[in-house]
Motif scaffolding. Sequence first.
Motif, PDB file in Angstrom:
ATOM      1  N   GLU A 103       2.623  12.222  -0.537  1.00 59.54           N
ATOM      2  CA  GLU A 103       1.494  11.746  -1.349  1.00 59.54           C
ATOM      3  C   GLU A 103       0.214  12.476  -0.961  1.00 59.54           C
ATOM      4  N   SER A 104       0.021  12.713   0.314  1.00 60.48           N
ATOM      5  CA  SER A 104      -1.141  13.467   0.782  1.00 60.48           C
ATOM      6  C   SER A 104      -1.148  14.858   0.147  1.00 60.48           C
ATOM      7  N   ARG A 124       0.427  15.783  -2.636  1.00 64.64           N
ATOM      8  CA  ARG A 124       0.246  15.645  -4.090  1.00 64.64           C
ATOM      9  C   ARG A 124      -1.232  15.482  -4.439  1.00 64.64           C
ATOM     10  N   ARG A 125      -1.905  14.606  -3.723  1.00 63.53           N
ATOM     11  CA  ARG A 125      -3.334  14.379  -3.975  1.00 63.53           C
ATOM     12  C   ARG A 125      -4.148  15.621  -3.639  1.00 63.53           C
ATOM     13  N   ALA A 147      -6.205  10.697   1.841  1.00 63.80           N
ATOM     14  CA  ALA A 147      -5.845   9.276   1.868  1.00 63.80           C
ATOM     15  C   ALA A 147      -6.816   8.429   1.044  1.00 63.80           C
ATOM     16  N   VAL A 169      -1.051   6.956   4.411  1.00 59.95           N
ATOM     17  CA  VAL A 169      -0.520   7.678   3.263  1.00 59.95           C
ATOM     18  C   VAL A 169       0.608   8.591   3.768  1.00 59.95           C
ATOM     19  N   GLU A 170       1.695   8.673   3.011  1.00 62.17           N
ATOM     20  CA  GLU A 170       2.813   9.528   3.395  1.00 62.17           C
ATOM     21  C   GLU A 170       2.444  10.989   3.133  1.00 62.17           C
ATOM     22  N   SER A 230      -2.820   0.261   3.175  1.00 64.82           N
ATOM     23  CA  SER A 230      -2.043   1.194   2.373  1.00 64.82           C
ATOM     24  C   SER A 230      -2.969   1.992   1.471  1.00 64.82           C
ATOM     25  N   ALA A 231      -2.907   3.306   1.589  1.00 63.74           N
ATOM     26  CA  ALA A 231      -3.719   4.175   0.747  1.00 63.74           C
ATOM     27  C   ALA A 231      -3.189   4.228  -0.682  1.00 63.74           C
ATOM     28  N   HIS A 232      -2.086   3.531  -0.949  1.00 64.34           N
ATOM     29  CA  HIS A 232      -1.539   3.494  -2.308  1.00 64.34           C
ATOM     30  C   HIS A 232      -2.249   2.466  -3.172  1.00 64.34           C
ATOM     31  N   ARG A 233      -3.067   1.638  -2.558  1.00 65.15           N
ATOM     32  CA  ARG A 233      -3.818   0.653  -3.325  1.00 65.15           C
ATOM     33  C   ARG A 233      -5.010   1.327  -3.984  1.00 65.15           C
ATOM     34  N   ARG A 234      -5.479   0.731  -5.078  1.00 67.59           N
ATOM     35  CA  ARG A 234      -6.655   1.270  -5.771  1.00 67.59           C
ATOM     36  C   ARG A 234      -7.893   1.112  -4.893  1.00 67.59           C
TER      37      ARG A 234
END
Length: 178
Positions: free
Chosen positions: A109-110, A112-113, A14, A105-106, A147-151
């Motif tokens: 995405e988890s 993928r990372r 995340a 984090v979905e 949101s873990a999608h933020r920078r």
Amino acid sequence: MDPVLVVLRGNSAAGKSTLAGALQTELGQGTANIGQDYFRRRILREHDVAGGANIGLIAAAARHCLRSGWNVVLEGIFPAAHYREMLRDLAAWHGGRSRFYYLAVELAESQRRHARREWSSQVPPEQLREWYLTDDVLDLAGERVLSAHRRTDELLADILADLGPVPPPTPEQVANAL
């Protein structure tokens, strides 16, 4: 002013470790970055289980740093079922500013990372799926979901604004803690 306690939680990949490092750098000397994985996996070689030895060890390390005047950033998955009581008790013991953040984090995405990590071959995607916890918030007053999608720089700015001024420990506190 008392030191701050910042807890960064969330699923694998995340961005907790990256954010914790950035926060430690921003808050400067006299800020401890206590990572759950280091204590649990490296020091104790322990699986994440209810009542695990790492829970008390992490709490003891955080208390020592806070008592010494150091700011503390705790980061890890910290599943609520295993860590809620310890984190709640630590904040109550501290009595100063304590902030809790859950980085959402979905699963996709988890995964993928995670696949980009150097050690990803040690944990297959199926294992990551088993570990994944949906909306695993602590339900503690003031806990924020981010949101873990933020920078990382955006998350860092948000947390720093939330914390307000965080003066560094005095040179004496830093020297006494070393």
